[in-house]
Design a protein around this motif. Structure first.
Motif, PDB file in Angstrom:
ATOM      1  N   TYR A 316       0.847  -1.184   0.000  1.00  0.00           N
ATOM      2  CA  TYR A 316       0.000   0.000   0.000  1.00  0.00           C
ATOM      3  C   TYR A 316       0.884   1.236   0.000  1.00  0.00           C
ATOM      4  CZ  TYR A 316       1.208   0.168   4.925  1.00  0.00           C
ATOM      5  OH  TYR A 316       1.898   0.214   6.094  1.00  0.00           O
ATOM      6  N   LYS A 317       0.312   2.371  -0.264  1.00  0.00           N
ATOM      7  CA  LYS A 317       1.052   3.617  -0.343  1.00  0.00           C
ATOM      8  C   LYS A 317       1.052   4.327   0.999  1.00  0.00           C
ATOM      9  CE  LYS A 317       1.322   7.982  -2.915  1.00  0.00           C
ATOM     10  NZ  LYS A 317       0.693   8.797  -3.983  1.00  0.00           N
ATOM     11  N   ASN A 318       2.220   4.547   1.559  1.00  0.00           N
ATOM     12  CA  ASN A 318       2.326   5.250   2.841  1.00  0.00           C
ATOM     13  C   ASN A 318       1.784   6.671   2.732  1.00  0.00           C
ATOM     14  OD1 ASN A 318       3.519   3.239   4.448  1.00  0.00           O
ATOM     15  ND2 ASN A 318       5.511   3.629   3.507  1.00  0.00           N
ATOM     16  N   GLY A 319       1.128   7.132   3.805  1.00  0.00           N
ATOM     17  CA  GLY A 319       0.622   8.479   3.841  1.00  0.00           C
ATOM     18  C   GLY A 319      -0.690   8.677   3.117  1.00  0.00           C
ATOM     19  N   SER A 320      -1.267   7.595   2.587  1.00  0.00           N
ATOM     20  CA  SER A 320      -2.540   7.698   1.883  1.00  0.00           C
ATOM     21  C   SER A 320      -3.641   7.122   2.751  1.00  0.00           C
ATOM     22  CB  SER A 320      -2.470   6.939   0.557  1.00  0.00           C
ATOM     23  OG  SER A 320      -2.453   5.536   0.793  1.00  0.00           O
ATOM     24  N   ASP A 321      -4.875   7.130   2.209  1.00  0.00           N
ATOM     25  CA  ASP A 321      -6.000   6.499   2.906  1.00  0.00           C
ATOM     26  C   ASP A 321      -5.971   4.987   2.739  1.00  0.00           C
ATOM     27  OD1 ASP A 321      -7.356   8.942   3.755  1.00  0.00           O
ATOM     28  OD2 ASP A 321      -7.730   9.268   1.623  1.00  0.00           O
ATOM     29  N   ASN A 322      -5.085   4.506   1.875  1.00  0.00           N
ATOM     30  CA  ASN A 322      -5.055   3.083   1.546  1.00  0.00           C
ATOM     31  C   ASN A 322      -4.118   2.309   2.462  1.00  0.00           C
ATOM     32  OD1 ASN A 322      -6.785   3.635  -0.576  1.00  0.00           O
ATOM     33  ND2 ASN A 322      -5.109   3.948  -2.022  1.00  0.00           N
ATOM     34  N   VAL A 323      -4.416   2.328   3.740  1.00  0.00           N
ATOM     35  CA  VAL A 323      -3.678   1.559   4.729  1.00  0.00           C
ATOM     36  C   VAL A 323      -4.578   0.429   5.199  1.00  0.00           C
ATOM     37  CG1 VAL A 323      -2.504   1.601   6.952  1.00  0.00           C
ATOM     38  CG2 VAL A 323      -2.346   3.569   5.415  1.00  0.00           C
ATOM     39  N   TYR A 324      -4.041  -0.776   5.233  1.00  0.00           N
ATOM     40  CA  TYR A 324      -4.894  -1.922   5.520  1.00  0.00           C
ATOM     41  C   TYR A 324      -4.815  -2.358   6.975  1.00  0.00           C
ATOM     42  CZ  TYR A 324      -7.400  -6.236   4.942  1.00  0.00           C
ATOM     43  OH  TYR A 324      -8.345  -7.228   5.056  1.00  0.00           O
ATOM     44  N   GLY A 325      -5.955  -2.501   7.600  1.00  0.00           N
ATOM     45  CA  GLY A 325      -6.053  -3.017   8.959  1.00  0.00           C
ATOM     46  C   GLY A 325      -7.405  -3.668   9.115  1.00  0.00           C
ATOM     47  N   GLU A 326      -7.535  -4.570  10.042  1.00  0.00           N
ATOM     48  CA  GLU A 326      -8.766  -5.335  10.151  1.00  0.00           C
ATOM     49  C   GLU A 326      -9.371  -5.278  11.551  1.00  0.00           C
ATOM     50  OE1 GLU A 326      -7.881  -9.261   8.807  1.00  0.00           O
ATOM     51  OE2 GLU A 326      -7.986  -8.671   6.712  1.00  0.00           O
ATOM     52  N   LEU A 327     -10.693  -5.293  11.594  1.00  0.00           N
ATOM     53  CA  LEU A 327     -11.439  -5.454  12.836  1.00  0.00           C
ATOM     54  C   LEU A 327     -11.732  -6.937  12.981  1.00  0.00           C
ATOM     55  CD1 LEU A 327     -14.021  -2.525  12.436  1.00  0.00           C
ATOM     56  CD2 LEU A 327     -11.627  -2.438  13.163  1.00  0.00           C
ATOM     57  N   LEU A 328     -11.506  -7.491  14.156  1.00  0.00           N
ATOM     58  CA  LEU A 328     -11.587  -8.937  14.338  1.00  0.00           C
ATOM     59  C   LEU A 328     -13.008  -9.401  14.647  1.00  0.00           C
ATOM     60  CD1 LEU A 328      -8.251  -9.425  16.294  1.00  0.00           C
ATOM     61  CD2 LEU A 328      -8.660  -9.423  13.822  1.00  0.00           C
ATOM     62  N   GLU A 486      -7.366  -7.157  21.786  1.00  0.00           N
ATOM     63  CA  GLU A 486      -7.557  -8.187  20.773  1.00  0.00           C
ATOM     64  C   GLU A 486      -8.808  -7.981  19.913  1.00  0.00           C
ATOM     65  OE1 GLU A 486      -5.139 -10.028  20.326  1.00  0.00           O
ATOM     66  OE2 GLU A 486      -4.102 -10.169  22.242  1.00  0.00           O
ATOM     67  N   TYR A 487      -9.225  -6.735  19.709  1.00  0.00           N
ATOM     68  CA  TYR A 487     -10.389  -6.470  18.860  1.00  0.00           C
ATOM     69  C   TYR A 487      -9.996  -5.984  17.473  1.00  0.00           C
ATOM     70  CZ  TYR A 487     -14.754  -7.067  21.492  1.00  0.00           C
ATOM     71  OH  TYR A 487     -15.861  -7.595  22.115  1.00  0.00           O
ATOM     72  N   VAL A 488      -8.738  -5.537  17.311  1.00  0.00           N
ATOM     73  CA  VAL A 488      -8.276  -5.038  16.018  1.00  0.00           C
ATOM     74  C   VAL A 488      -6.939  -5.686  15.677  1.00  0.00           C
ATOM     75  CG1 VAL A 488      -9.475  -2.839  16.295  1.00  0.00           C
ATOM     76  CG2 VAL A 488      -7.108  -3.041  17.056  1.00  0.00           C
ATOM     77  N   SER A 489      -6.585  -5.626  14.382  1.00  0.00           N
ATOM     78  CA  SER A 489      -5.406  -6.364  13.927  1.00  0.00           C
ATOM     79  C   SER A 489      -4.090  -5.639  14.158  1.00  0.00           C
ATOM     80  CB  SER A 489      -5.544  -6.673  12.433  1.00  0.00           C
ATOM     81  OG  SER A 489      -5.477  -5.489  11.665  1.00  0.00           O
TER      82      SER A 489
END
Length: 506
Positions: A316-328, A486-489
């Motif tokens: 992904y591109k640093n500093g953008s909105d395109n950062v990946y993270g997950e809710l468990l 432990e609720y988010v990645s």
């Protein structure tokens, strides 16, 4: 008493600024030789995830699981995450590692000595089974039975279009045979309650691969515990002659032929129940799915589609909105309860990643579920997940809600904009969104219907703004809450989130 026709024991949490998780009663102290305790309940509440990238294996102790609101059920292996023991890396901002709360215990660790304490294990399971039966959301308006459920018609020729376990974990993938079996003896098949066609496995083990033996035992347990009444499940759950007893004993004693024989017995008995109409009749009487089973099915999908290509999500591109993270998983289950989502409502996930949240909502509560993502790799994996999800729901005989996963910028996607006007619950994981994008979202919220709930990681109402000029303040009532560890990645720590309600008059 079985899980059929029971009233839900769930109560929607209403606390502000804190999430209080119920702590289950402590099970009876284990016998001296036993190394892990638990209970056979009818599928205790599972960790539920939604947006998640793979995570390493969680703490194995029952106490650690209870501290996160987990059951100490021995119905899933201590050292396995989700479906099998696929190690799941979590990726965000360069990829920190954390532990997933998705773990339950099916057996003791595997020593033959521990097998001597089986009866004590089962007694504890029976005591806790009733308490665990209520841990599902019941929606009386939901039809759970899949329209293409196999009911014994031998003319059915529709093969299950799933990704078989053997496709991702086999000798070809450099896995090793287990249970003392030779390479030419590892192939087996596993029957599911919704289809006449089984899933193909090889009894092998490999790093970051599906652990076939553990996966199979879980499936057998979930089928017996969820789809059958107590009397019907006797052949599977009996403490001395039951199929699960035989499977686990064979696992603990490294008896490959015995394991295969018990698995063949399970397949034959389940197919007989399918032909008899038992599975169809029981599903017709069910209006909810235990959260453990929801998590397990989602993990099966994830392990066969996303996990083998998990490295793609790190791009992904640093500093953008395109950062990946997950809710468990547990976070999304909590959200479903808090927002009173039902099968007749509409759910929208803005920035849906690989589609985990949208799939979970459709499966757990049966609602119409939408997602929109613009990162190409995540979109490709989301499409793969949706395809496998549809096929695997049929395999399990469960009808999910309609799932729609869109590509592109949700600010410009016509289908998403139309869905938002009908939405009852909107999820925005805006933890890493820019301020400009958050402001754009507020403008989009003007079209939401009154009473719509917006769940976000960050508030859209900022203290440093003038209330008279702050659009978010004028249209949203905000409740500030705290989620536990432990609720988010992207972190093991607890954090804050918001549930905003679109004002009736704004």
């Amino acid at each position: 008493m079985s899980i059929f026709n029971q009233k839900s024991k769930f109560k929607v949490k209403t606390e502000v600024r804190s999430v209080r998780q119920a702590v289950e009663p402590s099970p009876r102290p284990p016998p001296p030789k036993q190394k892990s305790s638990g209970a056979n309940g009818r599928l205790t509440a599972a960790s539920n995830s939604s947006s998640r990238v793979a995570s390493p294996r969680p703490p194995t102790s029952a106490a650690a699981r209870r501290s996160r609101g987990q059951s100490a059920s021995p119905q899933v292996d201590n050292d396995a995450t989700g479906a099998g023991s696929v190690a799941r890396k979590r990726i965000i901002g360069g990829g920190g590692y954390s532990q997933s709360p998705r773990s339950f215990s099916l057996t003791s660790s595997g020593d033959e000595d521990e097998d001597d304490d089986w009866e004590d294990n089962l007694d504890a399971r029976k005591r806790q089974k009733r308490a665990h039966q209520g841990r599902l959301l019941v929606d009386r308006n939901r039809t759970l039975r899949h329209p293409k459920l196999w009911v014994g018609d031998e003319t059915d020729v529709a093969h299950a279009s799933i990704i078989h376990a053997v496709d991702v974990a086999s000798l070809k993938q450099k896995c090793q045979p287990v249970l003392g079996l030779a390479a030419d003896q590892v192939a087996v098949k596993l029957q599911y309650p919704g289809s006449r066609y089984p899933e193909r496995y090889e009894l092998v083990s490999g790093k970051d691969k599906i652990e076939a033996v553990k996966d199979i035992i879980k499936v057998v347990n979930y089928v017996a515990s969820t789809y059958l009444t107590d009397d019907q499940a006797t052949d599977f759950l009996d403490q001395t002659t039951g199929i699960i007893r035989k499977l686990e004993k064979s696992k603990n004693t490294n008896d490959g032929p015995g394991f295969k024989l018990a698995l063949r017995d399970y397949n034959e008995r389940l197919r007989a129940l399918q032909r008899k109409g038992t599975i169809a009749k029981n599903l017709d009487g069910m209006h909810g799915i235990p959260k453990e089973l929801v998590a397990f099915i989602l993990d099966q999908v994830y392990d066969r589609t996303v996990a083998p290509k998990i490295e793609l999500l790190a791009k992904y591109k640093n500093g953008s909105d395109n950062v990946y993270g997950e809710l468990l998983h547990p976070f999304i289950s909590d959200i479903i309860e808090r927002t009173k989502l039902t099968s007749e409502k509409v759910f929208v996930d803005l920035g849906s990643g690989v589609g985990n949240v949208s799939l979970q909502a459709a499966l757990e509560i049966g609602c119409e579920s939408w997602g929109c993502e613009m990162m190409e790799n995540a979109c490709n994996l989301a499409e793969a997940q949706k395809k496998e999800f549809s096929a695997r729901c049929r395999l399990w005989g469960i009808k999910p809600g309609a799932v729609h996963l869109e590509r592109g910028d949700f600010r410009k996607n016509d289908n998403i904009l139309a869905a938002l006007k009908r939405a009852d619950v909107v999820l925005v994981n805006n933890q890493a969104f820019t301020s400009q994008l958050n402001d754009n979202l507020v403008s989009m919220f003007l079209d939401l219907k009154p009473g719509c709930k917006i769940v976000s990681l960050k508030t859209f109402v900022h203290d440093n703004k003038n209330a008279e000029n702050d659009v978010a303040t004028s249209i949203l009532d905000v409740e500030h809450l705290t989620y536990p560890e432990e609720y988010v990645s992207w972190t093991n720590a607890s954090g804050t989130f918001c549930i905003s309600t679109k004002k009736v008059y704004s």
